[in-house]
Each structure stands twice: as C-alpha cells, then as structure tokens.
Scaffold this motif. Structure first.
Motif, PDB file in Angstrom:
ATOM      1  N   THR A  87      58.836 -14.445 -36.928  1.00  0.00           N
ATOM      2  CA  THR A  87      57.847 -14.834 -36.516  1.00  0.00           C
ATOM      3  C   THR A  87      58.018 -16.078 -35.885  1.00  0.00           C
ATOM      4  O   THR A  87      59.099 -16.526 -35.779  1.00  0.00           O
ATOM      5  CB  THR A  87      57.123 -14.949 -37.995  1.00  0.00           C
ATOM      6  N   GLU A  88      57.043 -16.778 -35.375  1.00  0.00           N
ATOM      7  CA  GLU A  88      56.810 -18.130 -34.750  1.00  0.00           C
ATOM      8  C   GLU A  88      57.638 -19.185 -35.895  1.00  0.00           C
ATOM      9  O   GLU A  88      58.249 -20.012 -35.285  1.00  0.00           O
ATOM     10  CB  GLU A  88      55.681 -18.660 -34.282  1.00  0.00           C
ATOM     11  N   GLU A  89      57.112 -19.034 -36.951  1.00  0.00           N
ATOM     12  CA  GLU A  89      57.638 -20.190 -37.862  1.00  0.00           C
ATOM     13  C   GLU A  89      59.065 -19.907 -37.877  1.00  0.00           C
ATOM     14  O   GLU A  89      60.099 -21.057 -38.230  1.00  0.00           O
ATOM     15  CB  GLU A  89      57.017 -20.152 -39.122  1.00  0.00           C
ATOM     16  N   ARG A  91      61.358 -18.456 -36.042  1.00  0.00           N
ATOM     17  CA  ARG A  91      61.998 -18.876 -34.938  1.00  0.00           C
ATOM     18  C   ARG A  91      62.233 -20.470 -34.718  1.00  0.00           C
ATOM     19  O   ARG A  91      63.001 -20.906 -34.188  1.00  0.00           O
ATOM     20  CB  ARG A  91      61.229 -18.279 -33.499  1.00  0.00           C
ATOM     21  N   GLN A  92      61.011 -21.140 -35.122  1.00  0.00           N
ATOM     22  CA  GLN A  92      61.051 -22.466 -35.071  1.00  0.00           C
ATOM     23  C   GLN A  92      62.041 -23.106 -36.032  1.00  0.00           C
ATOM     24  O   GLN A  92      62.780 -24.090 -35.478  1.00  0.00           O
ATOM     25  CB  GLN A  92      59.715 -23.210 -35.232  1.00  0.00           C
TER      26      GLN A  92
END
Length: 297
Positions: A87-89, A91-92
């Motif tokens: 997910t983007e979270e 990955r960040q």
C-alpha cells in the motif's frame, strides 16, 4: 506488511537502476546495507554507471522463481502467484526506513573521513617537526665544525709563531758561534747628539707617542709584496725570517739569507741591525722594506 526487495528499496531511495543492480551484484546480494556502502564508496568512480556483463538473477535482488531454483514448490508458492502489492502507506514507511539508513551511512562515512583527515594532519605536523629538528641538528653540526676549524687555525698560527721564535733563536746562536761572540752585544754606532735648540717659552715640546705594534710591508724583486704586523719590540730578524718563509723560490729558497733595505732614506740593514728592535730602527708604526735583488754570480 510486505517487504520490498533490495533492488526495489534502492530504486525507491533514488539510486539509478543500473547503479543499484551493479552494487547488488558486486556485493553478492548480501543485503541493502552492503549495497548502500558500495554505492557511497564508489559514487565518484568514473565507471560507476557502466553495466556489468553478467546475467541478471538472484544477485540483482530479484527473488528466483521455483523453476529457476529447480526445487520443490513450498506451501503458498503456486505458479503464477503474484507478489503482494504494498500500500502507499507501507511503501512510504519502508522508504522512510531506507532513507534513515542512508542518512546513518552518510554520517558514518563523514565521521570516517573526518578521522582520516585528522590523522593526515597529525602526520603532516609530525613530519614538519621532524624536518625542523633535522635542520636544527644540521645547523648545530655546521656551527660546531666552524668552531673546530677556528680553533685549529688558531692553534696552527700559534705553532707557526713558535717555530719563528725558535728559528730566530737558532739563527742567533749560529751567528754567535760563527763570529765567535754575541752578535747582539756588538756596539751600535754612537748617536750624534743634537745641537742646542732654542727654547721657546710659549710652547712645550710634543710628547712622543708609544706604539705597541708595527705594520711592515716588504716588496719582493718580482713585484709582489708581503704585509704583516709585528710587535714594536720584536727584532728585525723576525721580519727577515717571515720573508724567508713566504718568499718564492726565485729568491734563493731557504738557503741564502734575505738582504733588507729601507725605502727612504735608502739604507741596507746589517747583521747587527737584525738583533735590534723595530722600534729602535725607526720602523714603527709602519714601514716599507725592500728585498735586495740577488746579484748573478
């Protein structure tokens, strides 16, 4: 939470793909930290972006497929099973951890470079101190050698003067033996008494100055000259001996005695004059003597 591969993590941190693959390949796929260390150490290399001529596979951070491993399929490893997508979270968060790791490696590298710079500066200062000490030792050695040379020259001068005095004494003894008496005791010609001088009541006669030294210049027949300082009470024989020791071979060497003449008024000094002090002969404070030319026999 699914994890990114080493190659994907390096790409997320902004490293070029070719450079990241090369770092993983050259470090044997030992992890992202080893690859990052290699990238930081070789970031200034001119060939860092040149690709490797090796097949991409496990060493480049890509997980091998079951068919590449040639082994049995484990549970959950069905063919065609896709890799979990982050997910983007996630990955960040993983990118943040990688950036923190990059910053830590950068700080370690800077600290290492600072320690190396300090060590180089210490070595430079130590070499400078050693060079300064070596120059100081060289100067001290030169000063010591110069002092020894001056002492040696002074000792040689004293020895030469002693030889001159001894030769004068030997010459006196030989002449006394030759003439059957003490040459120095021969009476000197009586001095003519000066006539009466009218006294002047208004002026006193000047006081005669006493000199301790006498500067003698001796002109040789070949046109050269010798100059030496003698004591005022030293005998004229010392001047003759000095000339005999320093004259050229064309004057007869050390066999024939030198005949000395005064320049003005013209006067030839006798053997009796050789025993008289320079002060008594009127050669003080300075005089010019001439060596008589040897008549051809």
């Amino acid at each position: 939470m699914a994890e990114l591969t080493a190659l994907e993590s390096l790409l997320e941190m902004g490293f070029p793909k070719g450079r990241a693959e090369k770092a993983l390949a050259l470090t044997g796929n030992q992890g992202i930290e080893a690859a990052m260390d290699w990238l930081m150490e070789h970031e200034d290399d001119p060939d860092v972006d040149e690709p490797l001529a090796t097949p991409l596979g496990h060493v480049l951070g890509r997980e091998p497929t079951p068919s590449e491993q040639g082994g049995p399929k484990g549970p959950g490893s069905a063919v065609g099973e896709g890799k979990p997508v982050l997910t983007e979270e996630e990955r960040q968060e993983q990118t943040k951890r990688m950036l923190e790791l990059v910053a830590q490696k950068q700080r370690e590298r800077e600290e290492r470079e600072e320690r190396e710079a300090l060590e180089r500066e210490r070595q430079r200062r130590r070499q400078g101190q050693e060079l300064t000490a070596a120059r100081q030792r060289l100067q001290e050695d030169e000063m010591r050698r110069a002092a020894e040379e001056r002492r040696r020259e002074k000792a040689e001068e004293l020895e030469a003067r002693q030889r001159v005095r001894e030769k004068i004494e030997r010459d006196k003894a030989e002449r006394a033996k030759k003439y059957g008496g003490n040459v120095g005791s021969q009476p000197s010609p009586p001095a003519t008494e000066p006539g009466p001088v009218p006294s002047s009541p208004s002026r006193e006669p000047p006081t005669k100055r006493e000199y301790d030294q006498c500067r003698i210049q001796v002109r040789l027949p070949d046109g050269t000259s010798l100059t030496q300082t003698f004591r005022a009470r030293e005998q004229l024989a010392a001047v003759r001996l000095y000339v005999e020791l320093h004259r050229g071979e064309e004057l007869g060497g050390a066999q024939d005695p030198v005949q000395l003449l005064s320049g003005f008024p013209r006067r030839a000094f006798s053997e009796a004059d050789m025993e008289r002090p320079l002060q008594e002969l009127g050669l003080v404070p300075s005089a010019v003597l001439i060596v008589a030319k040897k008549c051809p026999g």
